[in-house]
Scaffold this motif. Structure first.
Motif, PDB file in Angstrom:
ATOM      1  N   ALA A   1       0.831  -1.205   0.000  1.00 25.67           N
ATOM      2  CA  ALA A   1       0.000   0.000   0.000  1.00 25.67           C
ATOM      3  C   ALA A   1       0.864   1.253   0.000  1.00 25.67           C
ATOM      4  O   ALA A   1       0.603   2.225  -0.704  1.00 25.67           O
ATOM      5  CB  ALA A   1      -0.922  -0.005   1.229  1.00 25.67           C
ATOM      6  N   LEU A   2       1.937   1.199   0.768  1.00 21.73           N
ATOM      7  CA  LEU A   2       2.851   2.320   0.874  1.00 21.73           C
ATOM      8  C   LEU A   2       3.515   2.632  -0.469  1.00 21.73           C
ATOM      9  O   LEU A   2       3.664   3.794  -0.864  1.00 21.73           O
ATOM     10  CB  LEU A   2       3.919   1.968   1.912  1.00 21.73           C
ATOM     11  CG  LEU A   2       4.827   3.066   2.394  1.00 21.73           C
ATOM     12  CD1 LEU A   2       4.006   4.104   3.124  1.00 21.73           C
ATOM     13  CD2 LEU A   2       5.889   2.484   3.322  1.00 21.73           C
ATOM     14  N   VAL A   3       3.898   1.582  -1.182  1.00 22.08           N
ATOM     15  CA  VAL A   3       4.572   1.798  -2.461  1.00 22.08           C
ATOM     16  C   VAL A   3       3.623   2.446  -3.468  1.00 22.08           C
ATOM     17  O   VAL A   3       4.017   3.333  -4.233  1.00 22.08           O
ATOM     18  CB  VAL A   3       5.132   0.468  -3.011  1.00 22.08           C
ATOM     19  CG1 VAL A   3       5.634   0.642  -4.429  1.00 22.08           C
ATOM     20  CG2 VAL A   3       6.254  -0.014  -2.118  1.00 22.08           C
ATOM     21  N   VAL A   4       2.365   2.033  -3.457  1.00 18.59           N
ATOM     22  CA  VAL A   4       1.390   2.673  -4.354  1.00 18.59           C
ATOM     23  C   VAL A   4       1.300   4.166  -4.028  1.00 18.59           C
ATOM     24  O   VAL A   4       1.352   5.024  -4.914  1.00 18.59           O
ATOM     25  CB  VAL A   4       0.007   2.005  -4.242  1.00 18.59           C
ATOM     26  CG1 VAL A   4      -1.020   2.759  -5.073  1.00 18.59           C
ATOM     27  CG2 VAL A   4       0.078   0.559  -4.695  1.00 18.59           C
ATOM     28  N   ALA A   5       1.220   4.480  -2.730  1.00 20.33           N
ATOM     29  CA  ALA A   5       1.140   5.888  -2.320  1.00 20.33           C
ATOM     30  C   ALA A   5       2.399   6.645  -2.748  1.00 20.33           C
ATOM     31  O   ALA A   5       2.329   7.789  -3.200  1.00 20.33           O
ATOM     32  CB  ALA A   5       0.952   5.985  -0.805  1.00 20.33           C
ATOM     33  N   GLY A   6       3.557   6.006  -2.613  1.00 24.97           N
ATOM     34  CA  GLY A   6       4.818   6.637  -3.011  1.00 24.97           C
ATOM     35  C   GLY A   6       4.877   6.914  -4.502  1.00 24.97           C
ATOM     36  O   GLY A   6       5.299   7.988  -4.931  1.00 24.97           O
TER      37      GLY A   6
END
Lengths: 84, 594
Positions: B401-406
């Motif tokens: 999820a974090l990578v998508v946000a990044g």
């Protein structure tokens, strides 16, 4: 341009030229032109040429800008052309 | 909590944060809209510059290119960092001393010519719009995965969000939002890299992991293992494969470097610092923050490739059980299949996937003997590698999820910065500077916002059929900036005798040669089917790819400018004094509007 400004500019050009030679060496020379011979030297599991191309050149760039900033700020004061 | 909900939560939270900051710091005057009122600290400015700079191309696309091009992708690593040395040493302090808001403004004043200013605006818009097309590709990829839809729908939604976001803020809002975006994107990039490096080599620092031995106890170095895995399937050796030729790599790197130093949205950053001294150190800080991602990328790329190969080739090459059964493919492959960016086809009908290089004649013959009928991974879009990486490595859902946000942060921050550069060049340089000098501040802001909207629409349209992967499209934008803006800026500072005619003809011939070369291979305005020479290696001049041609254009620019300036009148005295003045930091006041 008065005398000091001219000397300041010359000192600036000399510094920038030296730094740009190193800039060229760490990227184009070590990372591309001489990559095969340098790859025969290994640091850990990475060939030196490959390392320069993917990591080493970037570290060198950082050092170059740091040295430039330090030296130029000193030159500004030396030639009395610094900002107030 | 399932992945989808978690992703919505993380992305939703980061977006709320950006919008909150943008609202809190929204622009009140044109000065704040363009240059954040010059009250930005060098470290903060460096961080914002880094976020502005590291786009979808750096975050989403670059590690994918490294994964599939190995050593050849070094051009991106060196090219997109080395330019900062040029920027710090050759341009930033002097442009800050000059003290205006935009690049065309400098060119117009230094070359005492409205024509030069207009030519600069056109070059700048061409480069920026091409750059935004590259971002749109990245945004499309990220949103399509995030919302689990096809690429086109993802692109349209992304366009809407960029629009709301960039049009509202202006430079001041963008600067503070970009600091938040930098934190999100660098965290999102390094956390999975640490996990993956730990999994594969046992070393938590990715920069060291790439040179470490495998954690499986075999004592083989990670890169040696990768070389062996890819060559076993007929692909080129990872650590030695070149991109085109070494000459092409040389020119490509140079083109990206001088393009970096010629791109308006980066240069504009150095107008926003309080002092000349700060302009020098800002470039250094920017590179520090950029280097954190760029030195991690080689580990991300190589390890993602290793994981990908091992996912499909689960056993010994050539045995039946060596290939994964289609019924058993992991969830991440099914997720990405929905976006259309990952596809496979069971050509030999054995219910398993064979992923190998069927262009390698020698290996293809061997493969045929095993009953393989061609490479069955029919589409592996390079741009999905970073987003898919944590899923491939089976990392926890919150990391994914974090990578998508990044990825979204990276794409949005750069798109916003670029759109601002486009808006300012149209409203400030064309309207206020040339055609409508009496325009009110309010109307100028309005015109800027309309220009942004137009640019988003145009870039979105081309984003439906991007000329290349995100990083490749962006490379073309760099070529355009390299061949037009950088040479005239540099000569304007370092060569007092450079005059109006030299600069104008230099820019026109530099960008002209580059565009002609790109269009003849990639299609006129990248429209497929209009390329009259085809995008084929054998037709390339000395084997130089269109993406790399900007450096040649820059050489043409320098040469033409030098020749023309020799045979035309030298610049007037007051211009030569202006050049002498920008060479010394003393007396750099706050920038004046006019």
């Amino acid at each position: 341009m008065n005398k000091t400004a001219e000397q300041y500019w010359k000192a600036n050009i000399r510094l920038v030229s030296i730094l740009l030679v190193i800039w060229f060496a760490c990227s184009f020379l070590f990372g591309i032109i001489l990559v095969e011979p340098l790859n025969t030297i290994k640091i850990g599991g990475v060939g030196l040429g490959f390392w320069f191309a993917q990591n080493g050149s970037i570290y060198t760039f950082l050092v170059l800008i740091y040295v430039y900033t330090k030296r130029m700020n000193a030159l500004d004061v030396e030639f009395d052309v610094h900002e107030d | 909590m399932d992945l989808q909900t978690l992703t919505y939560l993380v992305v939703g939270f980061t977006f709320a944060l950006y919008i909150g900051i943008a609202f809190w710091a929204r622009a009140g005057s044109t000065g704040e809209f363009y240059a954040a009122g010059r009250g930005v600290h060098p470290v903060a400015n460096g961080m914002a510059t880094a976020a502005d700079w590291m786009s979808a191309a750096s975050f989403i696309s670059m590690a994918g290119l490294i994964a599939f091009n190995g050593y050849g992708a070094s051009v991106f690593l060196m090219g997109w960092t080395g330019g900062y040395v040029l920027l710090a040493l050759l341009l930033a302090p002097y442009l800050r001393k000059f003290g205006k808001f935009t690049v065309p403004e400098f060119i117009g004043d230094r070359y005492y010519s409205r024509t030069a200013r207009i030519v600069a605006v056109i070059c700048l818009i061409l480069a920026s719009v091409t750059y935004v097309i590259g971002q749109m590709k990245g945004i499309g990829v990220a949103f399509s995965r995030f919302l689990e839809t096809d690429y086109d729908t993802g692109l349209f939604i992304g366009m809407g969000i960029v629009f709301i976001y960039a049009v509202m803020g202006g430079m001041k809002g963008i600067t503070y939002t970009q600091i938040a975006q930098y934190c999100v994107l660098i965290f999102a990039y390094t956390v999975p890299a640490v996990f993956v490096s730990l999994n594969i080599t046992g070393n938590p620092i990715p920069q060291l992991g790439i040179g470490s031995a495998m954690a499986d106890g075999s004592g083989t170095f990670m890169l040696d293992k990768l070389d062996q895995v890819v060559t076993d399937l007929g692909f080129k050796e990872y650590t030695t494969q070149v991109m085109g030729s070494k000459l092409n790599m040389f020119v490509y790197t140079l083109s990206l470097m001088i393009g970096t130093a010629g791109l308006p949205h980066v240069i504009i950053r150095f107008f926003t610092v309080p002092k000349v001294k700060d302009a020098r150190s800002s470039a250094g800080w920017a590179l520090v923050f950029i280097a954190i991602l760029y030195t991690t990328a080689p580990a991300v790329g190589s390890m993602a490739r290793l994981n990908l190969m091992n996912t499909i080739q689960v056993g010994e090459v050539g045995t039946v059980e060596g290939n994964i059964e289609i019924a058993n493919v992991p969830q991440w492959m099914l997720n990405w299949e929905k976006t259309g960016l990952l596809q496979w086809e069971d050509k030999n009908g054995d219910g398993r996937i064979q992923y190998y290089n069927d262009k390698n004649a020698e290996f293809a013959a061997k493969a045929e003997a095993w009953g393989w009928k061609g490479n069955e991974m029919t589409k592996v879009d390079r741009d999905i590698m970073v987003l898919a990486n944590p899923e491939i490595a089976k990392l926890p859902n919150w990391v994914i999820a974090l990578v998508v946000a990044g990825g979204l942060a990276a794409a949005l921050s750069t798109a916003a910065g670029l759109l601002l550069a486009i808006a300012s060049s149209i409203s400030h340089d064309l309207l206020k500077g040339v055609f409508m000098p009496d325009i009110s501040e309010k109307n100028e802001l309005m015109a800027g916002r309309i220009a942004m909207a137009g640019a988003i629409g145009l870039a979105g349209y081309f984003g439906l059929h991007p000329p290349d992967f995100a990083a490749g499209t962006v490379a073309i934008a760099f070529g355009l900036a390299a061949s037009s803006i950088f040479p005239v800026l540099m000569m304007g500072i370092f060569y007092k005798k450079m005059n109006r005619a030299g600069a104008i003809w230099g820019m026109i011939s530099g960008i002209g040669v580059t565009m002609l070369y790109v269009f003849q291979h990639k299609g006129i305005m990248f429209v497929p089917g209009t390329s009259f020479l085809g995008d084929m290696g054998p037709n390339w001049f000395l084997g130089i790819s269109p993406n790399a041609f900007g450096a040649v254009g820059a050489v043409v620019n320098f040469a033409v400018a030098a020749m023309v300036s020799k045979v035309t009148a030298p610049p007037p005295d007051h211009i030569q004094h202006l050049v002498e003045d920008i060479r010394v930091p003393k007396g750099a006041g706050a920038a004046s509007d006019h």
